[in-house]
Design a protein around this motif. Structure first.
Motif, PDB file in Angstrom:
ATOM      1  N   UNK A  28       0.847  -1.198   0.000  1.00 29.23           N
ATOM      2  CA  UNK A  28       0.000   0.000   0.000  1.00 29.23           C
ATOM      3  C   UNK A  28       0.883   1.248   0.000  1.00 29.23           C
ATOM      4  N   UNK A  29       0.334   2.335  -0.454  1.00 26.66           N
ATOM      5  CA  UNK A  29       1.122   3.576  -0.496  1.00 26.66           C
ATOM      6  C   UNK A  29       1.524   4.024   0.907  1.00 26.66           C
ATOM      7  N   UNK A  30       0.789   3.572   1.919  1.00 26.31           N
ATOM      8  CA  UNK A  30       1.100   3.966   3.301  1.00 26.31           C
ATOM      9  C   UNK A  30       2.344   3.278   3.847  1.00 26.31           C
ATOM     10  N   UNK A  31       2.829   2.194   3.181  1.00 24.06           N
ATOM     11  CA  UNK A  31       4.082   1.545   3.609  1.00 24.06           C
ATOM     12  C   UNK A  31       5.013   1.394   2.408  1.00 24.06           C
ATOM     13  N   UNK A  32       5.218   2.497   1.711  1.00 21.99           N
ATOM     14  CA  UNK A  32       6.004   2.476   0.472  1.00 21.99           C
ATOM     15  C   UNK A  32       7.488   2.216   0.700  1.00 21.99           C
ATOM     16  N   UNK A  33       7.951   2.348   1.952  1.00 21.36           N
ATOM     17  CA  UNK A  33       9.370   2.107   2.236  1.00 21.36           C
ATOM     18  C   UNK A  33       9.628   0.710   2.797  1.00 21.36           C
ATOM     19  N   UNK A  34       8.588  -0.071   2.959  1.00 19.63           N
ATOM     20  CA  UNK A  34       8.771  -1.427   3.483  1.00 19.63           C
ATOM     21  C   UNK A  34       9.608  -2.249   2.498  1.00 19.63           C
ATOM     22  N   UNK A  35      10.615  -2.969   3.053  1.00 21.05           N
ATOM     23  CA  UNK A  35      11.505  -3.812   2.234  1.00 21.05           C
ATOM     24  C   UNK A  35      12.232  -3.023   1.151  1.00 21.05           C
ATOM     25  N   UNK A  36      12.494  -1.738   1.420  1.00 21.93           N
ATOM     26  CA  UNK A  36      13.088  -0.896   0.386  1.00 21.93           C
ATOM     27  C   UNK A  36      14.483  -1.374  -0.022  1.00 21.93           C
ATOM     28  N   UNK A  37      15.241  -1.907   0.937  1.00 28.43           N
ATOM     29  CA  UNK A  37      16.586  -2.356   0.580  1.00 28.43           C
ATOM     30  C   UNK A  37      16.520  -3.563  -0.341  1.00 28.43           C
ATOM     31  N   UNK A  38      15.654  -4.515  -0.019  1.00 24.63           N
ATOM     32  CA  UNK A  38      15.508  -5.706  -0.860  1.00 24.63           C
ATOM     33  C   UNK A  38      15.022  -5.319  -2.253  1.00 24.63           C
TER      34      UNK A  38
END
Length: 287
Positions: free
Chosen positions: A193-203
């Motif tokens: 969702x746009x509300x957790x756009x940084x989740x798993x950003x490194x992967x």
């Protein structure tokens, strides 16, 4: 499976050629479905501990032996790759050494290329904060995570001038299975969702070929490692110094540069620890 998962996903403080060697053995087991064999291989070099009655080092005792003589020295063996679960075992063993009144000091016996970075900082700090004197004896290599641990003791011996020490650095490996799944007709889509756009950003960045986030995280880990070593060995942290950039040194050169203390045998390390313990006991008597 938990050990295999950690093996494939954790950050490393290890010599790359040693990691390649492990991968060459573990990967065929995983690919062929022999995961139990892979897990067994990952458990082969767990830390072990004994105690010797100093200054005589002929007889070995279990740490919890009721026959353990007073003024005994604990010996903890760290051999081969250091995995996160090995570090957890090491933490428990250090607590046992500290709590046992018959044990007056510790000798780490090290031959390892490093390993997982998980909780090595915690174990190194625990060694450094021990109330009992400690020493390390390098019997082969003491690199990366093993160097972090070994440098935390009060004195470092190497059995031979040809032992190797150093490799102060961090790394990680990234294995993408997306093409493998695709070739087998498996489509995997991650939806956020746009509300957790940084989740798993490194992967997600790594999947797209961008490793800057990973480098930034590893640089932070490396800095903590290097600063700990700098304090342990009283060598100011200079990012330009080869030592802090991951170079490995023969023990003979490392002694001259202050990265370890001297060449010596097991009996030398035990006697040094006993001498320090005796001196501390005498100081307490005459306070």
């Amino acid at each position: 499976m938990d050990k295999i998962r950690k093996f494939l996903t954790s950050d490393w403080a290890i010599n790359r050629q040693d990691l390649s060697g492990i991968l060459s053995v573990i990967t065929p087991c995983i690919v062929s479905g022999r995961t139990e064999d892979a897990e067994n291989l990952l458990e082969k070099n767990a830390p072990t501990a004994k105690a010797v009655a100093a200054p005589y080092v002929v007889d070995e005792y279990e740490l919890d032996s009721p026959n353990l003589p007073d003024n005994s020295i604990a010996t903890i063996y760290l051999r081969g790759t250091l995995y996160a679960w090995d570090t957890d075992c090491l933490l428990r063993l250090i607590d046992e050494v500290e709590k046992n009144p018959a044990i007056v000091g510790l000798v780490l016996i090290v031959d390892g290329p490093g390993g997982h970075a998980d909780r090595v900082d915690v174990a190194a700090a625990k060694i450094k904060e021990m109330t009992k004197p400690s020493a390390t004896l390098v019997t082969g290599s003491m690199c990366s995570a093993h160097y972090w641990l070994g440098s935390s003791t009060d004195r470092v011996f190497a059995l031979s001038p040809l032992c190797t020490v150093g490799s102060v650095g961090a790394m990680c490996t990234f294995t993408s299975l997306s093409e493998f799944f695709k070739s087998n007709g498996i489509e995997i889509r991650d939806i956020y969702p746009t509300s957790s756009d940084l989740k798993n950003e490194e992967y997600r960045a790594l999947e797209s070929g961008d490793d800057e986030l990973t480098k930034s995280r590893l640089e932070r880990l490396h800095k903590v490692f290097a600063e700990a070593v700098a304090e342990n060995r009283a060598i100011p942290y200079d990012p330009k110094l080869d030592f802090y950039r991951g170079r490995v040194f023969f023990a003979e050169d490392a002694v001259k540069l202050g990265y370890i203390d001297c060449i010596g045998e097991f009996s030398d390390a035990v006697l040094w620890v006993l001498t320090q313990a005796t001196g501390r006991q005498a100081a307490q008597l005459y306070q």
